[in-house]
Enzyme design. Structure first.
Site, PDB file in Angstrom:
ATOM      1  N   ASP A  72       0.876  -1.180   0.000  1.00  0.00           N
ATOM      2  CA  ASP A  72       0.000   0.000   0.000  1.00  0.00           C
ATOM      3  C   ASP A  72       0.908   1.224   0.000  1.00  0.00           C
ATOM      4  O   ASP A  72       2.115   1.131   0.218  1.00  0.00           O
ATOM      5  CB  ASP A  72      -0.892  -0.009   1.257  1.00  0.00           C
ATOM      6  CG  ASP A  72      -1.734   1.261   1.371  1.00  0.00           C
ATOM      7  OD1 ASP A  72      -2.324   1.663   0.356  1.00  0.00           O
ATOM      8  OD2 ASP A  72      -1.781   1.866   2.454  1.00  0.00           O
ATOM      9  N   SER A  73       0.286   2.390  -0.186  1.00  0.00           N
ATOM     10  CA  SER A  73       1.031   3.640  -0.136  1.00  0.00           C
ATOM     11  C   SER A  73       1.560   3.910   1.278  1.00  0.00           C
ATOM     12  O   SER A  73       2.445   4.732   1.453  1.00  0.00           O
ATOM     13  CB  SER A  73       0.124   4.791  -0.553  1.00  0.00           C
ATOM     14  OG  SER A  73      -1.044   4.801   0.244  1.00  0.00           O
ATOM     15  N   CYS A  98      -4.193  -1.043  -2.096  1.00  0.00           N
ATOM     16  CA  CYS A  98      -4.349   0.411  -2.169  1.00  0.00           C
ATOM     17  C   CYS A  98      -5.317   0.664  -3.314  1.00  0.00           C
ATOM     18  O   CYS A  98      -5.100   0.166  -4.429  1.00  0.00           O
ATOM     19  CB  CYS A  98      -2.995   1.048  -2.468  1.00  0.00           C
ATOM     20  SG  CYS A  98      -3.072   2.814  -2.827  1.00  0.00           S
ATOM     21  N   GLU A 138      -5.193   8.781  10.243  1.00  0.00           N
ATOM     22  CA  GLU A 138      -3.780   8.638  10.623  1.00  0.00           C
ATOM     23  C   GLU A 138      -3.474   9.334  11.943  1.00  0.00           C
ATOM     24  O   GLU A 138      -2.556   8.963  12.658  1.00  0.00           O
ATOM     25  CB  GLU A 138      -2.875   9.151   9.506  1.00  0.00           C
ATOM     26  CG  GLU A 138      -3.056   8.316   8.257  1.00  0.00           C
ATOM     27  CD  GLU A 138      -1.796   8.093   7.451  1.00  0.00           C
ATOM     28  OE1 GLU A 138      -0.784   8.757   7.719  1.00  0.00           O
ATOM     29  OE2 GLU A 138      -1.849   7.257   6.542  1.00  0.00           O
ATOM     30  N   CYS A 162     -11.281   3.477  -0.224  1.00  0.00           N
ATOM     31  CA  CYS A 162      -9.940   3.927   0.169  1.00  0.00           C
ATOM     32  C   CYS A 162      -9.579   3.118   1.409  1.00  0.00           C
ATOM     33  O   CYS A 162     -10.447   2.875   2.262  1.00  0.00           O
ATOM     34  CB  CYS A 162      -9.968   5.424   0.501  1.00  0.00           C
ATOM     35  SG  CYS A 162      -8.415   6.011   1.201  1.00  0.00           S
ATOM     36  N   HIS A 207      -8.185   3.653   4.123  1.00  0.00           N
ATOM     37  CA  HIS A 207      -8.369   4.215   5.469  1.00  0.00           C
ATOM     38  C   HIS A 207      -9.834   4.276   5.912  1.00  0.00           C
ATOM     39  O   HIS A 207     -10.118   4.345   7.093  1.00  0.00           O
ATOM     40  CB  HIS A 207      -7.817   5.647   5.521  1.00  0.00           C
ATOM     41  CG  HIS A 207      -6.328   5.729   5.448  1.00  0.00           C
ATOM     42  ND1 HIS A 207      -5.611   5.248   4.385  1.00  0.00           N
ATOM     43  CD2 HIS A 207      -5.426   6.247   6.317  1.00  0.00           C
ATOM     44  CE1 HIS A 207      -4.328   5.477   4.591  1.00  0.00           C
ATOM     45  NE2 HIS A 207      -4.186   6.077   5.752  1.00  0.00           N
TER      46      HIS A 207
HETATM   47  N1  DGL Z   1      -4.005   3.872   0.261  1.00  0.00           N
HETATM   48  C1  DGL Z   1      -4.640   4.945  -0.452  1.00  0.00           C
HETATM   49  C2  DGL Z   1      -5.879   4.393  -1.186  1.00  0.00           C
HETATM   50  O1  DGL Z   1      -6.492   3.423  -0.802  1.00  0.00           O
HETATM   51  C3  DGL Z   1      -5.020   6.083   0.458  1.00  0.00           C
HETATM   52  C4  DGL Z   1      -3.874   6.906   0.947  1.00  0.00           C
HETATM   53  C5  DGL Z   1      -3.106   7.603  -0.171  1.00  0.00           C
HETATM   54  O2  DGL Z   1      -3.603   8.593  -0.760  1.00  0.00           O
HETATM   55  O3  DGL Z   1      -2.007   7.160  -0.448  1.00  0.00           O
HETATM   56  O4  DGL Z   1      -6.273   4.955  -2.177  1.00  0.00           O
END
Ligand code: DGL
Length: 268
Positions: free
Chosen positions: A10-11, A73, A152, A184, A186
């Protein structure tokens, strides 16, 4: 039967919502997780950049001998799944298709809402995946960028999250959707807040759950499952600060995170 680990990236921290579901549904599988904490967020970056990152992240996971890759992600799944799939031999799975499948199964009125990063919403990836399954559907998609920093910060249960969510979700309430995809990584942490605002008549879809189910079928179909009943090994890698990952990530997994190492992702 294959005892190699599953690779997940993931990011940053958010993909742990997907890891949590994989741990539940595939309790004997080892997992190698990579969170690209040095280059987060992905949600506001271009397709070209995200594709480059997704390939590097996959190369890193393959250096750990993973048997399958989960792009945990939404933004990277929307932008880079096909390219990553074309380049690497192991099965590669994103979160969009599983989330779209679940949304189509859940809707009764055909009015589906999608919330995600700007990248995910602008890519229309959910919209396309849903329309492939159900042509007559009406989609209402909205980016909710402030949800990521609120989660976060560990503020999912605070009043401020409720206020921000109310502001963002108002147009979706007016649109009278009956299903909402939390597109997303989060957002599932905000399930309680989002659920309270949208009301009981709206089904919330967490693509992470559906992704874990699809991963299980892919592993079994390809003889890649590990069914040895033993304690699995989980290792975590990040491209920046391990402390923040440990602190915030424990809220995502509801347990302490150990075994975190920092790597130089640009080398891959
Ligand atoms: N993990 C990203 C997503 O699900 C969210 C956080 C980001 O913008 O990197 O799109």
């Amino acid at each position: 039967m294959d005892t190699r680990p599953i690779g997940v990236f993931d990011s940053g921290i958010g993909g742990l919502t997907v890891v949590k579901e994989i741990m539940k549904i595939l309790p004997y599988e080892d997992i190698v997780y990579f969170g690209d904490t040095a280059r987060v967020p992905y949600g506001s970056k271009s397709q070209e950049t995200i594709t480059k990152f997704a390939k590097q992240n996959s190369r890193f996971l393959l250096s750990k001998d993973v048997k399958a890759i989960v792009i945990a992600c939404n933004t990277a799944s929307a932008f880079a799944l096909d390219d990553v799939n074309a380049e690497f031999e192991v099965p590669v799975l994103g979160v969009i298709k599983p989330g779209a499948n679940a949304a189509v199964r859940a809707t009764k009125t055909g009015r589906i809402g999608i919330i995600g990063t700007e990248g995910t919403v602008n890519s229309k990836a959910y919209e396309k995946a849903i329309k492939k399954l159900f042509k007559e559907v009406e989609i209402f998609a909205l980016p909710c960028p402030l949800f990521v920093p609120l989660v976060e910060e560990g503020w999912a249960d605070r009043q401020v999250s409720y206020m921000v969510a109310q502001e963002y979700l108002e147009p979706l309430k007016k649109a009278e959707i009956d299903t909402l995809v939390m597109g997303c990584t989060h957002y599932p942490i905000l399930t309680k807040v989002i659920g309270e605002i949208m009301g009981d008549e709206v089904t919330l879809i967490n693509p992470a759950e559906e992704t874990a189910i699809e991963l299980k079928s892919i592993l079994f179909e390809n003889g890649l499952q590990n069914t040895t009943k033993r304690k699995p090994e989980y290792s975590y890698f990040v491209s920046d600060n391990t402390e923040k990952f440990a602190r915030v990530g424990s809220n995502f997994l509801n347990k302490e995170i150990e075994n975190i190492s920092k790597i130089e992702i640009e080398k891959y």
